[in-house]
Design a protein around this motif. Structure first.
Motif, short mmCIF file in Angstrom:
data_model
loop_
_atom_site.label_atom_id
_atom_site.label_comp_id
_atom_site.label_asym_id
_atom_site.label_seq_id
_atom_site.Cartn_x
_atom_site.Cartn_y
_atom_site.Cartn_z
N ALA A 104 7.00 -69.78 24.57
CA ALA A 104 7.11 -69.29 23.19
C ALA A 104 7.45 -67.80 23.18
O ALA A 104 8.27 -67.33 22.37
CB ALA A 104 5.81 -69.54 22.44
N ALA A 105 6.85 -67.04 24.10
CA ALA A 105 7.13 -65.61 24.19
C ALA A 105 8.55 -65.35 24.70
O ALA A 105 9.23 -64.44 24.23
CB ALA A 105 6.11 -64.94 25.11
N SER A 106 9.00 -66.17 25.65
CA SER A 106 10.37 -66.03 26.16
C SER A 106 11.39 -66.32 25.08
O SER A 106 12.46 -65.68 25.02
CB SER A 106 10.59 -66.96 27.35
N LYS A 107 11.08 -67.27 24.22
CA LYS A 107 11.98 -67.57 23.10
C LYS A 107 12.09 -66.37 22.17
O LYS A 107 13.18 -66.03 21.69
CB LYS A 107 11.47 -68.79 22.34
N ILE A 108 10.97 -65.69 21.93
CA ILE A 108 10.99 -64.48 21.12
C ILE A 108 11.85 -63.41 21.80
O ILE A 108 12.68 -62.76 21.16
CB ILE A 108 9.56 -63.95 20.90
N ALA A 109 11.65 -63.24 23.10
CA ALA A 109 12.41 -62.24 23.86
C ALA A 109 13.90 -62.53 23.82
O ALA A 109 14.73 -61.61 23.73
CB ALA A 109 11.92 -62.18 25.30
N HIS A 110 14.26 -63.82 23.90
CA HIS A 110 15.66 -64.21 23.87
C HIS A 110 16.28 -63.95 22.50
O HIS A 110 17.41 -63.44 22.40
CB HIS A 110 15.79 -65.69 24.23
N GLN A 111 15.57 -64.32 21.46
CA GLN A 111 16.11 -64.21 20.11
C GLN A 111 16.04 -62.79 19.55
O GLN A 111 16.85 -62.42 18.70
CB GLN A 111 15.37 -65.17 19.18
N ASP A 112 15.08 -62.01 20.03
CA ASP A 112 14.88 -60.67 19.48
C ASP A 112 14.62 -59.68 20.62
O ASP A 112 13.47 -59.37 20.93
CB ASP A 112 13.69 -60.68 18.51
N PRO A 113 15.68 -59.17 21.26
CA PRO A 113 15.50 -58.21 22.37
C PRO A 113 14.68 -56.98 21.99
O PRO A 113 14.07 -56.36 22.85
CB PRO A 113 16.94 -57.83 22.73
N SER A 114 14.65 -56.64 20.69
CA SER A 114 13.86 -55.48 20.28
C SER A 114 12.37 -55.70 20.56
O SER A 114 11.62 -54.74 20.76
CB SER A 114 14.08 -55.18 18.79
N ALA A 115 11.94 -56.96 20.59
CA ALA A 115 10.55 -57.26 20.92
C ALA A 115 10.23 -56.82 22.34
O ALA A 115 9.13 -56.32 22.63
CB ALA A 115 10.27 -58.75 20.74
N VAL A 116 11.19 -57.02 23.25
CA VAL A 116 11.02 -56.58 24.63
C VAL A 116 11.01 -55.06 24.70
O VAL A 116 10.17 -54.45 25.37
CB VAL A 116 12.14 -57.15 25.52
N ARG A 117 11.94 -54.44 23.99
CA ARG A 117 12.07 -52.98 24.03
C ARG A 117 10.83 -52.30 23.44
O ARG A 117 10.45 -51.22 23.88
CB ARG A 117 13.34 -52.56 23.30
N GLU A 118 10.20 -52.93 22.48
CA GLU A 118 8.96 -52.39 21.91
C GLU A 118 7.79 -52.55 22.88
O GLU A 118 6.87 -51.73 22.90
CB GLU A 118 8.63 -53.10 20.60
N GLU A 119 7.84 -53.59 23.71
CA GLU A 119 6.73 -53.89 24.61
C GLU A 119 6.76 -53.04 25.88
O GLU A 119 5.70 -52.66 26.41
CB GLU A 119 6.79 -55.37 24.99
N LEU A 120 7.95 -52.74 26.38
CA LEU A 120 8.09 -52.07 27.68
C LEU A 120 7.28 -50.79 27.84
O LEU A 120 6.60 -50.61 28.86
CB LEU A 120 9.56 -51.80 27.97
N PRO A 121 7.29 -49.88 26.87
CA PRO A 121 6.52 -48.64 27.06
C PRO A 121 5.02 -48.85 27.19
O PRO A 121 4.30 -47.98 27.67
CB PRO A 121 6.85 -47.83 25.79
N LYS A 122 4.53 -50.02 26.79
CA LYS A 122 3.10 -50.30 26.85
C LYS A 122 2.61 -50.60 28.26
O LYS A 122 1.43 -50.40 28.57
CB LYS A 122 2.75 -51.48 25.93
N TYR A 123 3.52 -51.11 29.12
CA TYR A 123 3.06 -51.51 30.45
C TYR A 123 3.92 -51.00 31.59
O TYR A 123 3.49 -51.03 32.75
CB TYR A 123 2.96 -53.05 30.54
N ALA A 124 5.12 -50.55 31.30
CA ALA A 124 6.01 -50.04 32.33
C ALA A 124 6.20 -48.54 32.16
O ALA A 124 6.00 -48.00 31.07
CB ALA A 124 7.36 -50.75 32.26
#
Length: 307
Positions: free
Chosen positions: A238-258
């Motif tokens: 379900a999370a991968s589907k979000i990442a695929h459909q909305d790359p901004s979700a990934v870009r918002e997440e990255l600074p939190k852990y990387a």
């Protein structure tokens, strides 16, 4: 070894907590600070694990291979961003009876690059022949994919040096290597800090869309905790589907852990996030591994997938 000791110490006291199955089960996941792990953090922060009744604890690690002994001993339940090459080799050698819970990412353009200093005399892929190129782990997904790209271009092979991603920038700056083959977010960070330039797109043909990492557990864990394994897979997909459909979700997440700033996250090259595991694509990976001598015999990926 220090990182491995810290991981085992963090997970070793009282085991992983993964006892029990189904609702309320706790799952300990070792994860790399890479774009590969984005679905894991999206699932955590958007309540997808909670929706499935899971309590997920994330333990950072710098190389997936560092977590392999902890997975074997049951000190972690799942490894996210697990480099398929490493774990398929461990499976073939009988060191670890792995199972793939969910696919992580597939290769996409500029999700990883071969970088050289801005004033490097290296100008084309052919110039890499005999040169020292840093990779995170020897005889692994980076060497596998770069060898395939160079072979297609008729270029000779480099000499690989094992250097962890966080140390690649300093190694390149100090001239310990001629180039680094690096994934995001370290890719963009090195380009920004050193003004390094891209020599080879590591996501180019013929490796584009090749599966390179996944969420891996053991056959023992999958058998003992089938409901938990299935719930974890559903949350990740379900999370991968979000990442695929909305790359901004990934870009918002990255600074939190990387180790990437919000500004860097807006422009880095992202991998492809599949919503479901494709045995056919995994077979393509195993065939390429056999071709390059990283597997001795054929492996049927379908037998390793947790349904």
């Amino acid at each position: 070894m220090a990182a491995l000791a810290l991981l085992v110490a963090a997970c070793g006291a009282g085991g992983s907590g993964g006892a029990g199955d189904g609702k309320g089960a706790q799952v300990t996941v070792a994860a790399l600070p890479l774009t590969d792990s984005a679905a894991l953090y999206i699932a955590r922060d958007r309540g997808l694990f909670e929706k499935e009744g899971l309590k997920v604890r994330i333990q950072p690690v710098q190389q997936s291979i560092q977590a392999l002994p902890a997975l074997s001993k049951g000190q972690v339940d799942v490894i996210a961003s697990a480099n398929y090459v490493t774990f398929l080799q461990a499976y073939e050698e009988g060191a670890l009876d792995i199972r793939v819970l969910a696919e992580g990412v597939r290769v996409a353009p500029h999700m990883m690059d071969v970088l050289v200093p801005k004033d490097s005399p290296l100008k084309t892929a052919a110039d890499l022949k005999g040169k020292k190129v840093a990779v995170n782990i020897l005889n692994n997904i980076q060497t596998l994919t770069l060898n395939a790209i160079l072979e297609q271009q008729g270029a000779g092979g480099p000499v690989y040096r094992q250097i962890a991603f966080p140390q690649m920038g300093p190694a390149l700056e100090k001239g310990r290597v001629d180039a680094v083959h690096v994934v995001e977010p370290f890719d963009s960070a090195i380009q920004d800090s050193l003004q390094a330039r891209v020599l080879v797109d590591g996501g180019a043909s013929p490796v584009e869309s090749l599966p390179i990492s996944g969420y891996v557990t053991t056959a023992r864990y999958a058998k003992q905790h089938p409901d938990t394994a299935a719930a974890f897979r559903r949350a990740i997909e379900a999370a991968s589907k979000i990442a695929h459909q909305d790359p901004s979700a990934v870009r918002e997440e990255l600074p939190k852990y990387a180790k990437v700033s919000a500004a860097q996250a807006k422009s880095i090259g992202l991998p492809a996030y599949p919503a479901a595991t494709d045995p056919g694509r995994l077979r393509r990976l195993t065939e390429l591994m056999r071709k390059q001598g990283l597997l001795k015999k054929a492996v049927n990926p379908s037998t390793l997938l947790v349904k």
